[in-house]
Every structure is written in C-alpha cells, then in structure tokens.
Write a protein that holds these residues in place. Structure first.
Motif, PDB file in Angstrom:
ATOM      1  N   UNK A   1     -11.854   5.579  13.561  1.00 18.66           N
ATOM      2  CA  UNK A   1     -12.962   5.677  14.508  1.00 18.66           C
ATOM      3  C   UNK A   1     -12.534   5.002  15.800  1.00 18.66           C
ATOM      4  N   UNK A   2     -12.489   5.759  16.892  1.00 18.07           N
ATOM      5  CA  UNK A   2     -12.049   5.222  18.174  1.00 18.07           C
ATOM      6  C   UNK A   2     -13.165   4.406  18.825  1.00 18.07           C
ATOM      7  N   UNK A   3     -12.835   3.741  19.917  1.00 19.10           N
ATOM      8  CA  UNK A   3     -13.823   2.929  20.641  1.00 19.10           C
ATOM      9  C   UNK A   3     -14.984   3.769  21.163  1.00 19.10           C
ATOM     10  N   UNK A   4     -14.735   5.064  21.396  1.00 20.64           N
ATOM     11  CA  UNK A   4     -15.793   5.949  21.876  1.00 20.64           C
ATOM     12  C   UNK A   4     -16.601   6.558  20.742  1.00 20.64           C
ATOM     13  N   UNK A   5     -16.255   6.215  19.484  1.00 19.93           N
ATOM     14  CA  UNK A   5     -16.970   6.743  18.326  1.00 19.93           C
ATOM     15  C   UNK A   5     -16.376   8.023  17.767  1.00 19.93           C
ATOM     16  N   UNK A   6     -15.364   8.546  18.424  1.00 22.35           N
ATOM     17  CA  UNK A   6     -14.708   9.768  17.967  1.00 22.35           C
ATOM     18  C   UNK A   6     -13.888   9.477  16.708  1.00 22.35           C
ATOM     19  N   UNK A   7     -13.875  10.410  15.753  1.00 18.12           N
ATOM     20  CA  UNK A   7     -13.031  10.284  14.570  1.00 18.12           C
ATOM     21  C   UNK A   7     -11.726  11.011  14.831  1.00 18.12           C
TER      22      UNK A   7
ATOM     23  N   UNK B   1       0.875  -1.160   0.000  1.00 14.61           N
ATOM     24  CA  UNK B   1       0.000   0.000   0.000  1.00 14.61           C
ATOM     25  C   UNK B   1       0.919   1.217   0.000  1.00 14.61           C
ATOM     26  N   UNK B   2       0.674   2.162  -0.889  1.00 25.01           N
ATOM     27  CA  UNK B   2       1.516   3.356  -0.928  1.00 25.01           C
ATOM     28  C   UNK B   2       1.367   4.147   0.365  1.00 25.01           C
ATOM     29  N   UNK B   3       2.474   4.380   1.017  1.00 25.64           N
ATOM     30  CA  UNK B   3       2.491   5.066   2.300  1.00 25.64           C
ATOM     31  C   UNK B   3       3.291   6.354   2.187  1.00 25.64           C
ATOM     32  N   UNK B   4       3.085   7.295   3.061  1.00 25.74           N
ATOM     33  CA  UNK B   4       2.094   7.364   4.134  1.00 25.74           C
ATOM     34  C   UNK B   4       0.710   7.741   3.606  1.00 25.74           C
ATOM     35  N   UNK B   5      -0.305   7.472   4.416  1.00 22.44           N
ATOM     36  CA  UNK B   5      -1.691   7.774   4.054  1.00 22.44           C
ATOM     37  C   UNK B   5      -2.328   8.569   5.183  1.00 22.44           C
ATOM     38  N   UNK B   6      -2.939   9.676   4.845  1.00 23.78           N
ATOM     39  CA  UNK B   6      -3.716  10.446   5.807  1.00 23.78           C
ATOM     40  C   UNK B   6      -5.096   9.808   5.893  1.00 23.78           C
ATOM     41  N   UNK B   7      -5.541   9.494   7.109  1.00 28.51           N
ATOM     42  CA  UNK B   7      -6.785   8.743   7.259  1.00 28.51           C
ATOM     43  C   UNK B   7      -7.520   9.150   8.533  1.00 28.51           C
ATOM     44  N   UNK B   8      -8.759   8.701   8.616  1.00 26.81           N
ATOM     45  CA  UNK B   8      -9.543   8.844   9.842  1.00 26.81           C
ATOM     46  C   UNK B   8      -9.695   7.483  10.477  1.00 26.81           C
TER      47      UNK B   8
ATOM     48  N   UNK C   1      -9.330  -2.221   8.341  1.00 23.45           N
ATOM     49  CA  UNK C   1     -10.778  -2.037   8.160  1.00 23.45           C
ATOM     50  C   UNK C   1     -11.345  -0.939   9.065  1.00 23.45           C
ATOM     51  N   UNK C   2     -10.576  -0.473  10.044  1.00 20.82           N
ATOM     52  CA  UNK C   2     -11.047   0.570  10.954  1.00 20.82           C
ATOM     53  C   UNK C   2     -10.726   1.986  10.451  1.00 20.82           C
ATOM     54  N   UNK C   3     -10.097   2.097   9.295  1.00 21.53           N
ATOM     55  CA  UNK C   3      -9.664   3.395   8.762  1.00 21.53           C
ATOM     56  C   UNK C   3     -10.450   3.782   7.525  1.00 21.53           C
ATOM     57  N   UNK C   4     -10.499   5.088   7.309  1.00 16.79           N
ATOM     58  CA  UNK C   4     -11.054   5.648   6.065  1.00 16.79           C
ATOM     59  C   UNK C   4     -10.024   6.640   5.558  1.00 16.79           C
ATOM     60  N   UNK C   5      -9.532   6.402   4.326  1.00 20.51           N
ATOM     61  CA  UNK C   5      -8.541   7.323   3.743  1.00 20.51           C
ATOM     62  C   UNK C   5      -9.198   8.680   3.486  1.00 20.51           C
ATOM     63  N   UNK C   6      -8.438   9.731   3.721  1.00 23.35           N
ATOM     64  CA  UNK C   6      -8.930  11.079   3.499  1.00 23.35           C
ATOM     65  C   UNK C   6      -8.443  11.579   2.144  1.00 23.35           C
ATOM     66  N   UNK C   7      -9.279  12.352   1.439  1.00 23.79           N
ATOM     67  CA  UNK C   7      -8.820  12.921   0.167  1.00 23.79           C
ATOM     68  C   UNK C   7      -7.732  13.958   0.428  1.00 23.79           C
TER      69      UNK C   7
END
Length: 95
Positions: free
Chosen positions: A48-54, A39-46, A88-94
């Motif tokens: 989601x924490x256990x408390x639901x915080x992004x 996977x091309x790195x680094x990647x800026x991503x979000x 699977x817990x991450x979402x890449x940011x544009x």
C-alpha cells in the motif's frame, strides 16, 4: 522480467555492497544489518503506497535492523523498479 520468480534475491545472509552493485540486493547497510530474516523468498505481495494505491511487488530481501523492531524489505515492482519498506506494509498474495 517475464516471471517474477526470475528476479535475483538474497537469502540466508545480510546483503553487502558487492551484492547491491551486482544487482542481487535492493539495498545494503553500513554497518551491516544485525541479521537476515528467514522468510522463503521471493514472495509476490501487495504494497500500500502513501497515496493508498495498491502496488504488486516482489519481495526479494528481508533483514532485521537493530534500530527497528520491524523487518526491512527490499522489493521490486513487476516493471523492475526497486524500493524499500517495512514488512508490516505488505500483504502476501496467493499463488
């Protein structure tokens, strides 16, 4: 760090204890992971924490592990704190 692209990262191989001690890797595993993930790195991503915080993070390390069907990710927050989670817990940011 002034720019998230300046964080050190591991690409093209699994991390070693020496990488971890030198600050290049967020984690390492003994015995080593079965394979790195291309996977091309680094990647800026979000993340989601256990408390639901992004939380905005930078993905710096990705490896496959034999006991897990998901990719294990090493990341840092923009403040530099380290963490490990599943891809699977991450979402890449544009960009």
């Amino acid at each position: 760090m002034s720019d998230w692209r300046d964080f050190p990262f591991i690409f093209g191989r699994v991390a070693t204890q020496q990488d971890f001690e030198a600050g290049l890797a967020v984690y390492y595993q003994e015995p080593p992971s079965t394979a790195y993930t291309e996977i091309n790195l680094p990647i800026l991503a979000e993340l989601k924490t256990e408390t639901g915080e992004l939380k905005t993070v930078v993905i710096l390390q990705t490896e496959n592990h034999s006991d897990n069907c998901d990719v294990v990710v090493g990341y840092r927050t923009l403040a530099g704190d380290k963490g490990v989670a599943l891809l699977s817990e991450f979402k890449a940011l544009p960009l």
